[in-house]
Design a protein around this motif. Structure first.
Motif, PDB file in Angstrom:
ATOM      1  N   THR A   1       0.807  -1.222   0.000  1.00  9.04           N
ATOM      2  CA  THR A   1       0.000   0.000   0.000  1.00  9.04           C
ATOM      3  C   THR A   1       0.836   1.266   0.000  1.00  9.04           C
ATOM      4  OG1 THR A   1      -1.826   1.116   1.117  1.00  9.04           O
ATOM      5  CG2 THR A   1      -0.164   0.113   2.544  1.00  9.04           C
ATOM      6  N   LYS A   2       0.166   2.353  -0.468  1.00  8.80           N
ATOM      7  CA  LYS A   2       0.738   3.703  -0.319  1.00  8.80           C
ATOM      8  C   LYS A   2       0.210   4.296   0.986  1.00  8.80           C
ATOM      9  CE  LYS A   2      -0.996   5.079  -4.351  1.00  8.80           C
ATOM     10  NZ  LYS A   2      -1.417   5.841  -5.539  1.00  8.80           N
ATOM     11  N   PHE A   3      -0.838   3.642   1.526  1.00  7.44           N
ATOM     12  CA  PHE A   3      -1.543   4.197   2.693  1.00  7.44           C
ATOM     13  C   PHE A   3      -1.283   3.340   3.926  1.00  7.44           C
ATOM     14  CE2 PHE A   3      -3.754   5.347  -1.195  1.00  7.44           C
ATOM     15  CZ  PHE A   3      -3.810   6.724  -1.068  1.00  7.44           C
TER      16      PHE A   3
ATOM     17  N   ASN B   1       5.175   3.241  -3.405  1.00  7.79           N
ATOM     18  CA  ASN B   1       4.804   4.611  -3.773  1.00  7.79           C
ATOM     19  C   ASN B   1       3.924   4.716  -5.014  1.00  7.79           C
ATOM     20  OD1 ASN B   1       6.302   6.076  -1.662  1.00  7.79           O
ATOM     21  ND2 ASN B   1       8.035   5.052  -2.624  1.00  7.79           N
ATOM     22  N   GLY B   2       3.626   3.612  -5.650  1.00 12.19           N
ATOM     23  CA  GLY B   2       2.780   3.640  -6.841  1.00 12.19           C
ATOM     24  C   GLY B   2       2.773   2.279  -7.504  1.00 12.19           C
ATOM     25  N   SER B   3       1.949   2.149  -8.555  1.00 13.33           N
ATOM     26  CA  SER B   3       1.814   0.861  -9.261  1.00 13.33           C
ATOM     27  C   SER B   3       1.659  -0.301  -8.295  1.00 13.33           C
ATOM     28  CB  SER B   3       3.019   0.627 -10.186  1.00 13.33           C
ATOM     29  OG  SER B   3       3.131   1.680 -11.105  1.00 13.33           O
ATOM     30  N   ILE B   4       0.841  -0.085  -7.290  1.00 15.07           N
ATOM     31  CA  ILE B   4       0.657  -1.071  -6.216  1.00 15.07           C
ATOM     32  C   ILE B   4       0.156  -2.409  -6.761  1.00 15.07           C
ATOM     33  CG2 ILE B   4      -0.403  -1.396  -3.914  1.00 15.07           C
ATOM     34  CD1 ILE B   4       1.124   1.217  -4.136  1.00 15.07           C
ATOM     35  N   GLU B   5      -0.633  -2.327  -7.844  1.00 18.15           N
ATOM     36  CA  GLU B   5      -1.275  -3.529  -8.399  1.00 18.15           C
ATOM     37  C   GLU B   5      -0.286  -4.628  -8.782  1.00 18.15           C
ATOM     38  OE1 GLU B   5      -1.917  -0.411  -9.267  1.00 18.15           O
ATOM     39  OE2 GLU B   5      -4.034  -0.117  -8.785  1.00 18.15           O
ATOM     40  N   ILE B   6       0.961  -4.235  -9.038  1.00 19.90           N
ATOM     41  CA  ILE B   6       1.959  -5.231  -9.437  1.00 19.90           C
ATOM     42  C   ILE B   6       2.337  -6.162  -8.283  1.00 19.90           C
ATOM     43  CG2 ILE B   6       4.375  -5.473 -10.177  1.00 19.90           C
ATOM     44  CD1 ILE B   6       4.067  -2.910 -11.740  1.00 19.90           C
TER      45      ILE B   6
ATOM     46  N   PHE C   1      -3.891  -2.582  -0.659  1.00 16.72           N
ATOM     47  CA  PHE C   1      -4.827  -1.710   0.053  1.00 16.72           C
ATOM     48  C   PHE C   1      -4.679  -0.381  -0.663  1.00 16.72           C
ATOM     49  CE2 PHE C   1      -6.306   1.065   3.377  1.00 16.72           C
ATOM     50  CZ  PHE C   1      -7.171   0.305   4.161  1.00 16.72           C
ATOM     51  N   ASP C   2      -5.664  -0.052  -1.521  1.00 23.37           N
ATOM     52  CA  ASP C   2      -5.449   1.077  -2.427  1.00 23.37           C
ATOM     53  C   ASP C   2      -6.775   1.712  -2.837  1.00 23.37           C
ATOM     54  OD1 ASP C   2      -3.877   2.806  -3.933  1.00 23.37           O
ATOM     55  OD2 ASP C   2      -3.645   1.436  -5.629  1.00 23.37           O
ATOM     56  N   ILE C   3      -6.655   2.765  -3.631  1.00 27.19           N
ATOM     57  CA  ILE C   3      -7.829   3.464  -4.134  1.00 27.19           C
ATOM     58  C   ILE C   3      -8.357   2.782  -5.383  1.00 27.19           C
ATOM     59  CG2 ILE C   3      -8.503   5.599  -5.294  1.00 27.19           C
ATOM     60  CD1 ILE C   3      -6.541   7.014  -3.427  1.00 27.19           C
ATOM     61  N   VAL C   4      -9.666   2.629  -5.438  1.00 30.18           N
ATOM     62  CA  VAL C   4     -10.307   2.111  -6.648  1.00 30.18           C
ATOM     63  C   VAL C   4     -11.275   3.187  -7.121  1.00 30.18           C
ATOM     64  CG1 VAL C   4     -11.765   0.320  -7.641  1.00 30.18           C
ATOM     65  CG2 VAL C   4     -10.151  -0.260  -5.815  1.00 30.18           C
ATOM     66  N   GLU C   5     -11.092   3.588  -8.379  1.00 28.20           N
ATOM     67  CA  GLU C   5     -12.019   4.589  -8.904  1.00 28.20           C
ATOM     68  C   GLU C   5     -12.950   3.902  -9.905  1.00 28.20           C
ATOM     69  OE1 GLU C   5     -10.227   8.055 -10.646  1.00 28.20           O
ATOM     70  OE2 GLU C   5     -12.162   9.060 -10.859  1.00 28.20           O
ATOM     71  N   THR C   6     -12.474   3.676 -11.115  1.00 27.89           N
ATOM     72  CA  THR C   6     -13.314   2.993 -12.111  1.00 27.89           C
ATOM     73  C   THR C   6     -13.183   1.476 -12.005  1.00 27.89           C
ATOM     74  OG1 THR C   6     -11.512   3.012 -13.691  1.00 27.89           O
ATOM     75  CG2 THR C   6     -13.016   4.897 -13.747  1.00 27.89           C
ATOM     76  N   GLY C   7     -12.110   1.000 -11.397  1.00 29.02           N
ATOM     77  CA  GLY C   7     -11.869  -0.450 -11.306  1.00 29.02           C
ATOM     78  C   GLY C   7     -11.078  -0.975 -12.498  1.00 29.02           C
ATOM     79  N   THR C   8     -10.758  -0.094 -13.441  1.00 30.21           N
ATOM     80  CA  THR C   8     -10.057  -0.520 -14.657  1.00 30.21           C
ATOM     81  C   THR C   8      -8.675  -1.094 -14.345  1.00 30.21           C
ATOM     82  OG1 THR C   8     -11.195   1.250 -15.799  1.00 30.21           O
ATOM     83  CG2 THR C   8      -9.371   0.231 -16.973  1.00 30.21           C
ATOM     84  N   THR C   9      -7.931  -0.431 -13.482  1.00 31.38           N
ATOM     85  CA  THR C   9      -6.568  -0.901 -13.174  1.00 31.38           C
ATOM     86  C   THR C   9      -6.618  -2.314 -12.580  1.00 31.38           C
ATOM     87  OG1 THR C   9      -6.049   1.403 -12.676  1.00 31.38           O
ATOM     88  CG2 THR C   9      -4.362  -0.215 -12.156  1.00 31.38           C
ATOM     89  N   LEU C  10      -7.579  -2.543 -11.697  1.00 32.53           N
ATOM     90  CA  LEU C  10      -7.707  -3.886 -11.115  1.00 32.53           C
ATOM     91  C   LEU C  10      -8.033  -4.898 -12.205  1.00 32.53           C
ATOM     92  CD1 LEU C  10      -9.755  -3.342  -7.810  1.00 32.53           C
ATOM     93  CD2 LEU C  10      -7.283  -3.549  -8.101  1.00 32.53           C
TER      94      LEU C  10
HETATM   95  C1  PRP Z   1      -4.660   5.268  -8.415  1.00 36.00           C
HETATM   96  C2  PRP Z   1      -4.729   3.974  -7.629  1.00 36.00           C
HETATM   97  C3  PRP Z   1      -4.983   2.936  -8.710  1.00 36.00           C
HETATM   98  C4  PRP Z   1      -5.803   3.690  -9.730  1.00 36.00           C
HETATM   99  C5  PRP Z   1      -7.246   3.330  -9.580  1.00 36.00           C
HETATM  100  O1  PRP Z   1      -3.376   5.379  -8.922  1.00 36.00           O
HETATM  101  O2  PRP Z   1      -3.540   3.759  -6.915  1.00 36.00           O
HETATM  102  O3  PRP Z   1      -3.771   2.492  -9.265  1.00 36.00           O
HETATM  103  O4  PRP Z   1      -5.638   5.090  -9.466  1.00 36.00           O
HETATM  104  O5  PRP Z   1      -8.040   3.915 -10.578  1.00 36.00           O
HETATM  105  P1  PRP Z   1      -9.068   3.058 -11.453  1.00 36.00           P
HETATM  106  O6  PRP Z   1      -9.895   2.216 -10.511  1.00 36.00           O
HETATM  107  O7  PRP Z   1      -9.910   4.100 -12.149  1.00 36.00           O
HETATM  108  O8  PRP Z   1      -8.299   2.223 -12.405  1.00 36.00           O
HETATM  109  P2  PRP Z   1      -2.786   6.736  -9.479  1.00 36.00           P
HETATM  110  O9  PRP Z   1      -3.424   7.066 -10.787  1.00 36.00           O
HETATM  111  O10 PRP Z   1      -2.891   7.772  -8.440  1.00 36.00           O
HETATM  112  O11 PRP Z   1      -1.280   6.337  -9.788  1.00 36.00           O
HETATM  113  P3  PRP Z   1      -0.119   5.710  -8.871  1.00 36.00           P
HETATM  114  O12 PRP Z   1      -0.389   4.235  -8.761  1.00 36.00           O
HETATM  115  O13 PRP Z   1       1.134   5.986  -9.614  1.00 36.00           O
HETATM  116  O14 PRP Z   1      -0.161   6.392  -7.543  1.00 36.00           O
END
Ligand code: PRP
Length: 213
Positions: free
Chosen positions: A117-119, A140-145, A156-165
């Motif tokens: 996590t970043k958090f 610090n980023g690209s947590i999904e990897i 443990f991260d932010i989900v907005e659209t869910g596309t990255t997941l």
């Molecule tokens: C945030 C978060 C996810 C992504 C989620 O990353 O950490 O990776 O957005 O968005 P989604 O559900 O719409 O796909 P951010 O864009 O802040 O980049 P980072 O990972 O480099 O911090």
């Protein structure tokens, strides 16, 4: 110069939306719309000076008084707990804090759960409240990897659209809390530049009552 109201905006898509709200509230600064790499813009007529900062840094500028007010996500406020006033939920930048894992993941409570996590603070607090034994891996980023490469069990991260997941074969395992952008103010500025702060607060509040994205 110090009479101007210094406003820290989060650089990026959310910042554009936030600026549009300030503009509509009567605090326009047309030069900000020019495409260049400048970071500070001011309009003497309306008495405001805007600057673009990294979203996670807004709270620091406001806490230390370099900005009088600013807009930060609830995630940043909860992670850093800056000593500022949280004035208003702007009802934009909505997303969720969530635990995500590779599809089909089953938690084994007898093992320490590895959480990337970043958090770190929010994650630690969350699992402390459930009593789950965890090992935080701060990234610090690209947590999904992290779970894909076996660095962690979950993220443990932010989900907005869910596309990255989705695009990384992960899915939400648990939604922890909703997030949105908040108007924050430096405590001294709110006292000494109160009428301008209150005016902005009132105008933005009126807009949030109709915002529902
Ligand atoms: C945030 C978060 C996810 C992504 C989620 O990353 O950490 O990776 O957005 O968005 P989604 O559900 O719409 O796909 P951010 O864009 O802040 O980049 P980072 O990972 O480099 O911090």
């Amino acid at each position: 110069m110090n009479d101007m109201l210094n406003i820290a905006l989060p650089k990026g898509r959310l910042g554009e939306k936030v600026y549009a709200m300030f503009e509509k509230a009567g605090f326009e600064c047309p030069s900000i719309r020019e495409t260049n790499r400048k970071l500070i813009f001011e309009n003497e007529k309306t008495g405001v000076r805007y600057f673009w900062v990294k979203p996670s840094d807004v709270a620091i500028y406001v806490e230390r008084g370099a900005a009088d007010i600013g807009v930060a996500g609830k995630d940043i406020i909860m992670e850093y707990e800056p000593d500022v006033y949280e004035l208003l939920d702007l009802n934009i930048g909505k997303c969720s804090m969530a635990v995500a894992a590779p599809k089909g993941f089953k938690d084994d409570p007898s093992r320490t759960l590895k959480v990337a996590t970043k958090f770190s603070k929010i994650a630690r607090d969350h699992y402390a409240s459930t009593g789950r034994d965890i090992d935080i891996i701060h990234l610090n980023g690209s947590i999904e990897i992290a779970p894909i490469l076996g660095l962690s069990d979950v993220i443990f991260d932010i989900v907005e659209t869910g596309t990255t997941l989705r695009e990384n074969d992960l899915e939400v395992y648990e939604t922890v809390f909703p997030i949105s952008a908040r108007l924050i103010a430096n405590k001294a500025s709110f006292k000494f530049k109160n009428s301008l702060c209150e005016k902005i607060l009132g105008e933005l509040k009126a807009q949030t009552e109709v915002n529902d994205d």
